[in-house]
Motif scaffolding. Structure first.
Motif, PDB file in Angstrom:
ATOM      1  N   SER A 169      16.776  -1.037   0.476  1.00 53.91           N
ATOM      2  CA  SER A 169      15.565  -1.857   0.315  1.00 53.91           C
ATOM      3  C   SER A 169      15.190  -1.909  -1.163  1.00 53.91           C
ATOM      4  N   ARG A 170      15.037  -3.116  -1.674  1.00 52.35           N
ATOM      5  CA  ARG A 170      14.833  -3.270  -3.119  1.00 52.35           C
ATOM      6  C   ARG A 170      13.469  -3.866  -3.448  1.00 52.35           C
ATOM      7  N   ILE A 171      13.037  -4.806  -2.592  1.00 44.40           N
ATOM      8  CA  ILE A 171      11.774  -5.502  -2.885  1.00 44.40           C
ATOM      9  C   ILE A 171      10.948  -5.615  -1.607  1.00 44.40           C
ATOM     10  N   LEU A 172       9.647  -5.414  -1.756  1.00 42.44           N
ATOM     11  CA  LEU A 172       8.692  -5.672  -0.662  1.00 42.44           C
ATOM     12  C   LEU A 172       7.829  -6.845  -1.108  1.00 42.44           C
ATOM     13  N   ILE A 173       7.713  -7.860  -0.234  1.00 44.36           N
ATOM     14  CA  ILE A 173       6.844  -8.998  -0.585  1.00 44.36           C
ATOM     15  C   ILE A 173       5.527  -8.864   0.168  1.00 44.36           C
ATOM     16  N   LEU A 174       4.443  -8.765  -0.562  1.00 42.77           N
ATOM     17  CA  LEU A 174       3.111  -8.720   0.049  1.00 42.77           C
ATOM     18  C   LEU A 174       2.410 -10.042  -0.226  1.00 42.77           C
ATOM     19  N   GLY A 203      10.704   4.599  -0.516  1.00 41.17           N
ATOM     20  CA  GLY A 203       9.676   3.747  -1.131  1.00 41.17           C
ATOM     21  C   GLY A 203       9.755   3.751  -2.660  1.00 41.17           C
ATOM     22  N   LYS A 204      10.180   4.868  -3.225  1.00 40.11           N
ATOM     23  CA  LYS A 204      10.216   4.985  -4.693  1.00 40.11           C
ATOM     24  C   LYS A 204      11.171   3.996  -5.365  1.00 40.11           C
ATOM     25  N   ASN A 205      12.159   3.508  -4.578  1.00 34.69           N
ATOM     26  CA  ASN A 205      13.129   2.554  -5.161  1.00 34.69           C
ATOM     27  C   ASN A 205      12.725   1.103  -4.960  1.00 34.69           C
ATOM     28  N   VAL A 206      11.575   0.895  -4.347  1.00 31.90           N
ATOM     29  CA  VAL A 206      11.207  -0.467  -3.956  1.00 31.90           C
ATOM     30  C   VAL A 206      10.239  -1.077  -4.976  1.00 31.90           C
ATOM     31  N   LEU A 207      10.531  -2.324  -5.365  1.00 30.76           N
ATOM     32  CA  LEU A 207       9.625  -3.091  -6.227  1.00 30.76           C
ATOM     33  C   LEU A 207       8.745  -3.966  -5.335  1.00 30.76           C
ATOM     34  N   VAL A 208       7.667  -4.475  -5.888  1.00 30.54           N
ATOM     35  CA  VAL A 208       6.760  -5.306  -5.071  1.00 30.54           C
ATOM     36  C   VAL A 208       6.561  -6.664  -5.727  1.00 30.54           C
ATOM     37  N   ILE A 209       6.692  -7.710  -4.907  1.00 33.68           N
ATOM     38  CA  ILE A 209       6.185  -9.019  -5.328  1.00 33.68           C
ATOM     39  C   ILE A 209       4.874  -9.198  -4.580  1.00 33.68           C
ATOM     40  N   SER A 210       3.776  -9.304  -5.304  1.00 36.08           N
ATOM     41  CA  SER A 210       2.487  -9.523  -4.640  1.00 36.08           C
ATOM     42  C   SER A 210       2.096 -10.980  -4.851  1.00 36.08           C
ATOM     43  N   ASP A 211       2.197 -11.750  -3.763  1.00 31.69           N
ATOM     44  CA  ASP A 211       1.927 -13.187  -3.814  1.00 31.69           C
ATOM     45  C   ASP A 211       0.430 -13.382  -3.547  1.00 31.69           C
ATOM     46  N   GLU A 212      -0.304 -13.692  -4.604  1.00 32.43           N
ATOM     47  CA  GLU A 212      -1.770 -13.731  -4.521  1.00 32.43           C
ATOM     48  C   GLU A 212      -2.303 -15.160  -4.667  1.00 32.43           C
ATOM     49  N   ILE A 213      -1.493 -16.102  -4.187  1.00 34.36           N
ATOM     50  CA  ILE A 213      -1.784 -17.516  -4.406  1.00 34.36           C
ATOM     51  C   ILE A 213      -3.081 -17.980  -3.721  1.00 34.36           C
ATOM     52  N   PHE A 227      -3.058  -6.325  -5.252  1.00 32.69           N
ATOM     53  CA  PHE A 227      -2.304  -5.132  -4.863  1.00 32.69           C
ATOM     54  C   PHE A 227      -2.237  -4.093  -5.984  1.00 32.69           C
ATOM     55  N   LEU A 228      -1.917  -4.533  -7.189  1.00 33.63           N
ATOM     56  CA  LEU A 228      -1.707  -3.563  -8.268  1.00 33.63           C
ATOM     57  C   LEU A 228      -2.981  -2.776  -8.588  1.00 33.63           C
ATOM     58  N   GLU A 229      -4.127  -3.367  -8.380  1.00 33.06           N
ATOM     59  CA  GLU A 229      -5.383  -2.665  -8.635  1.00 33.06           C
ATOM     60  C   GLU A 229      -5.553  -1.482  -7.677  1.00 33.06           C
ATOM     61  N   SER A 230      -4.921  -1.566  -6.499  1.00 31.91           N
ATOM     62  CA  SER A 230      -5.033  -0.454  -5.539  1.00 31.91           C
ATOM     63  C   SER A 230      -4.217   0.746  -6.006  1.00 31.91           C
ATOM     64  N   THR A 231      -3.149   0.494  -6.764  1.00 38.59           N
ATOM     65  CA  THR A 231      -2.253   1.573  -7.209  1.00 38.59           C
ATOM     66  C   THR A 231      -1.759   1.242  -8.627  1.00 38.59           C
ATOM     67  N   GLN A 235       2.385  -0.160 -12.202  1.00 39.80           N
ATOM     68  CA  GLN A 235       2.374  -1.341 -13.075  1.00 39.80           C
ATOM     69  C   GLN A 235       3.777  -1.868 -13.398  1.00 39.80           C
ATOM     70  N   GLU A 236       4.732  -0.954 -13.643  1.00 44.20           N
ATOM     71  CA  GLU A 236       6.073  -1.426 -14.031  1.00 44.20           C
ATOM     72  C   GLU A 236       6.844  -2.005 -12.852  1.00 44.20           C
ATOM     73  N   ARG A 237       6.382  -1.741 -11.632  1.00 43.59           N
ATOM     74  CA  ARG A 237       7.172  -2.139 -10.448  1.00 43.59           C
ATOM     75  C   ARG A 237       6.553  -3.272  -9.634  1.00 43.59           C
ATOM     76  N   VAL A 238       5.446  -3.808 -10.101  1.00 44.42           N
ATOM     77  CA  VAL A 238       4.785  -4.869  -9.332  1.00 44.42           C
ATOM     78  C   VAL A 238       4.812  -6.180 -10.112  1.00 44.42           C
ATOM     79  N   ILE A 239       5.270  -7.221  -9.446  1.00 41.61           N
ATOM     80  CA  ILE A 239       5.276  -8.557 -10.039  1.00 41.61           C
ATOM     81  C   ILE A 239       4.179  -9.341  -9.309  1.00 41.61           C
ATOM     82  N   THR A 240       3.149  -9.737 -10.017  1.00 37.88           N
ATOM     83  CA  THR A 240       2.061 -10.482  -9.392  1.00 37.88           C
ATOM     84  C   THR A 240       2.332 -11.975  -9.568  1.00 37.88           C
ATOM     85  N   VAL A 241       2.264 -12.686  -8.435  1.00 38.79           N
ATOM     86  CA  VAL A 241       2.505 -14.143  -8.445  1.00 38.79           C
ATOM     87  C   VAL A 241       1.203 -14.855  -8.105  1.00 38.79           C
ATOM     88  N   ASN A 242       0.942 -15.930  -8.817  1.00 34.82           N
ATOM     89  CA  ASN A 242      -0.232 -16.733  -8.505  1.00 34.82           C
ATOM     90  C   ASN A 242       0.011 -18.153  -9.019  1.00 34.82           C
TER      91      ASN A 242
END
Ligand code: PLP
Length: 400
Positions: A169-174, A203-213, A227-231, A235-242
């Protein structure tokens, strides 16, 4: 002779939303009285300030190629907006962390393309926006569904993640608020997922795409939870999309973005530079103007969406066997129709029956990962919405 299509397109489907929308429009063009509830776009106009800024950009000959990641003034505004939603970061974002793309769609595709190696898994909470699994496949990844239920508020938990995540598992999309359900995570719910990402060996190997559109279209009392504000430690592992499509009704202007660590931003920039270059200049200037508007300017839109959600719920409740989820954001009603399905019927045949019998276009749930459900948009004028919902009730009641 039929041309051989590349294998990477095997199993990748066309967007069901766009297909149904086209079918409804074709019926309308033939003069039929169709209520189209498929579209995923606000029915408001682009802010006046954006129109003025785009005309000024045209008159000012701002017509040359723009930098691949976007014009600096737009990237600065995006960094500022994201920092306001993620105030706890130890290193606030700057323009250098932003890449502006052709909509949130390209922003998500860019990210997956830049980060996924063949065979790696993309964890996708279901019901999901139908493009996520197709994009994961196009990038050589393997979409893995993380189930959620109507009774669980259509939200995933750490337990559900643990059940499906593997060392691949590499990426989780929220996606909160969610398309298609309108489910909206609280900061605490996100923090529990963030803890799993920080502490669990997988979980430690998983990056996050947080789709906040849909960040602005929110019906909760609490403010939007990024999402990133919760944790912030992630910061280095979360990509915020909007993007501007839903927040400023600028769907056709095609402005979206990623905000991410410099290494990810660099990779996305390299690929976008070869694929599309910097995006439409005029739309970027228009977006600067939209981002300068105060939040209060959009309050009437949110109020209107909330009223239309309530109208939808009030009417659809009359078909007692429908399970209609109470959306807390975005502009969709997600409806579990299991109670009315006939033997052998799935959401596709149901959508076809609804369109032909009562002339309402909705989107089948199957491509969203929910074969017994359908999605209808309430981003349409209240009169058509009321008519569409009443016809749906008539349709379902006729089934007993
Ligand atoms: N993410 C979600 C959840 C969406 O629903 C959409 C549009 O429907 C997008 C991303 C992409 O929007 P756009 O490409 O218009 O910015």
């Amino acid at each position: 002779m039929s041309i051989r299509i590349a294998k990477r397109l095997d199993g990748v489907s066309e967007s069901a939303t766009l297909k149904l929308n086209a079918a409804a429009q074709a019926m309308r063009a033939r003069g039929e009285d169709v209520v189209n509830l498929t579209a995923g776009e606000p029915d408001f106009n682009v802010p006046h300030a954006s129109k003025v800024a785009s005309i000024a950009a045209i008159e000012g000959n701002k017509s040359k190629y723009t930098p691949v990641p976007g014009i600096p003034e737009l990237r600065e505004r995006i960094a500022k907006k994201t920092n306001a939603q993620q105030p706890s970061l130890s290193k606030p974002w700057t323009a250098a962390n932003v890449v502006v793309s052709n909509g949130g769609k390209q922003a998500i595709f860019n990210t997956l393309f830049a980060l996924i190696d063949p065979g790696e898994e993309v964890l996708i909470p279901a019901p999901y926006w139908l493009s996520y699994p197709e994009m994961a496949r196009l990038c050589g990844g393997v979409p893995v569904t993380v189930p959620s239920t109507f009774d669980g508020g259509y939200k995933i938990t750490v337990e559900s993640l643990k059940r499906v995540a593997t060392p691949k598992s590499r990426i989780l999309i929220l996606n909160s608020p969610s398309n298609p359900t309108g489910a909206t995570y609280s900061r605490e719910e996100f923090a529990a997922i963030g803890k799993w990402l920080c502490e669990d060996p997988i979980g430690k190997n998983v990056l996050v795409i947080s789709d906040e559109i849909y960040d602005r279209i929110l019906f909760t009392e609490k403010p939007f939870a990024s999402f990133l504000e919760s944790t912030p430690a992630l910061q280095e592992r979360v990509i915020t999309v909007n993007g501007m499509s839903k927040a400023a009704a600028m769907t056709g202007w095609r402005i979206g973005w990623t905000v991410a660590d410099a290494s990810v931003t660099g990779a996305i920039q390299t690929m976008q530079g070869q694929m599309t270059s910097g995006i439409n200049a005029i739309a970027q200037y228009a977006s600067c103007a939209a981002l300068d508007l105060p939040e209060a300017d959009f309050a009437h839109q949110v109020k209107s969406f909330r009223e239309r959600r309530d109208l939808t719920l009030d009417i659809l409740r009359k078909a007692e066997k429908l399970k209609v989820y109470r959306a807390m954001g975005a502009f969709y009603a997600f409806v579990d129709a299991t109670g009315y399905l006939r033997a052998g019927e799935d959401s596709f045949s149901l959508a076809e029956a609804i369109l032909s019998e009562v002339k309402v276009a909705i989107v089948p749930g199957t491509p969203f990962g929910a074969p017994s459900a359908f999605r209808m948009s309430f981003a349409t004028d209240p009169e058509s919405l009321k008519k569409g919902c009443e016809r749906l009730v008539t349709f379902f009641k006729s089934r007993g």
